[in-house]
Design a protein around this motif. Structure first.
Motif, short mmCIF file in Angstrom:
data_model
loop_
_atom_site.label_atom_id
_atom_site.label_comp_id
_atom_site.label_asym_id
_atom_site.label_seq_id
_atom_site.Cartn_x
_atom_site.Cartn_y
_atom_site.Cartn_z
N ASN A 169 17.73 -23.20 -99.70
CA ASN A 169 17.69 -22.32 -98.77
C ASN A 169 18.26 -21.22 -98.75
N SER A 170 19.63 -21.13 -99.14
CA SER A 170 20.50 -20.13 -99.52
C SER A 170 19.89 -19.44 -100.51
N ARG A 171 19.15 -19.69 -101.65
CA ARG A 171 18.66 -18.51 -102.64
C ARG A 171 17.54 -17.96 -101.78
N ARG A 172 16.65 -18.93 -101.16
CA ARG A 172 15.36 -18.07 -100.76
C ARG A 172 15.71 -17.12 -99.58
N HIS A 173 16.65 -17.48 -99.02
CA HIS A 173 17.19 -16.33 -97.69
C HIS A 173 17.75 -15.19 -98.59
N HIS A 174 18.34 -15.38 -99.37
CA HIS A 174 18.89 -14.33 -100.37
C HIS A 174 17.80 -13.26 -101.04
N LEU A 175 16.74 -13.93 -101.61
CA LEU A 175 15.56 -13.46 -101.77
C LEU A 175 14.78 -12.39 -101.00
N LYS A 176 14.76 -13.04 -100.01
CA LYS A 176 14.03 -12.46 -98.70
C LYS A 176 14.88 -11.34 -98.13
N SER A 177 16.04 -11.36 -97.94
CA SER A 177 16.81 -10.31 -97.70
C SER A 177 16.80 -9.15 -98.69
N LEU A 220 6.23 -19.63 -103.67
CA LEU A 220 6.84 -19.82 -104.80
C LEU A 220 5.97 -20.81 -105.18
N PRO A 221 5.98 -20.97 -106.65
CA PRO A 221 5.02 -22.13 -107.26
C PRO A 221 5.94 -23.36 -107.02
N ASN A 222 4.85 -24.38 -106.83
CA ASN A 222 5.73 -25.64 -106.49
C ASN A 222 6.64 -26.33 -107.41
N ARG A 223 6.66 -26.02 -108.61
CA ARG A 223 7.26 -26.50 -109.82
C ARG A 223 8.63 -25.97 -109.65
N LYS A 224 9.00 -24.77 -108.95
CA LYS A 224 10.20 -24.34 -108.88
C LYS A 224 10.94 -24.54 -107.55
N LYS A 225 11.89 -25.39 -107.16
CA LYS A 225 12.60 -25.59 -106.01
C LYS A 225 13.60 -24.54 -105.55
N LEU A 226 13.82 -23.98 -104.90
CA LEU A 226 14.77 -22.95 -104.33
C LEU A 226 15.57 -23.76 -103.18
#
Length: 123
Positions: free
Chosen positions: A40-48, A32-38
């Motif tokens: 952990n739950s959102r990142r996990h959701h995207l990965k799934s 992800l670009p550094n300017r956008k912080k996610l």
């Protein structure tokens, strides 16, 4: 509008995805670009979600490979005629064994030529 987006408009997150297949598992890395912080739950959701899509692609590829193999076999390898008496079946088996022996000899000769070429290139 909230943060440049209307509440009803979907938000899309631009990211780079690196998928590597290592044996029996898939390593998924979400860049992800550094300017956008996610979170952990959102990142996990995207990965799934991405893994679900990748799994469906792999399943589709497997089905296509099986269909291609069956089509190739149907085209190049007709069904063996097993009707007839014992003598006819024995004759068919002898022909098949002779063909297998011939193919084994050709494979052995080709393998010997390749090994000889490899040895000559090394020296």
């Amino acid at each position: 509008m909230v943060g440049g987006f209307s509440k009803s408009a979907p938000r899309f997150l631009r990211c780079d995805l690196c998928v590597t297949e290592c044996g029996s598992y898939v390593n998924l890395t979400l860049f992800l670009p550094n300017r956008k912080k996610l979170t952990n739950s959102r990142r996990h959701h995207l990965k799934s979600l991405i893994l679900g899509i990748a799994a469906s692609w792999l399943e589709q590829e497997k089905k296509e490979a099986i269909a291609a193999k069956e089509a190739h076999m149907a085209e190049h390898c007709p069904k063996a005629d097993t009707s007839g008496d014992h003598a006819t079946l024995m004759e068919t088996c002898k022909k098949l064994h002779a063909l297998i022996d011939q193919l084994d000899e050709e494979r052995y000769d080709t393998e010997a030529k390749v090994m000889k070429g490899d040895i000559e290139r090394r020296h």
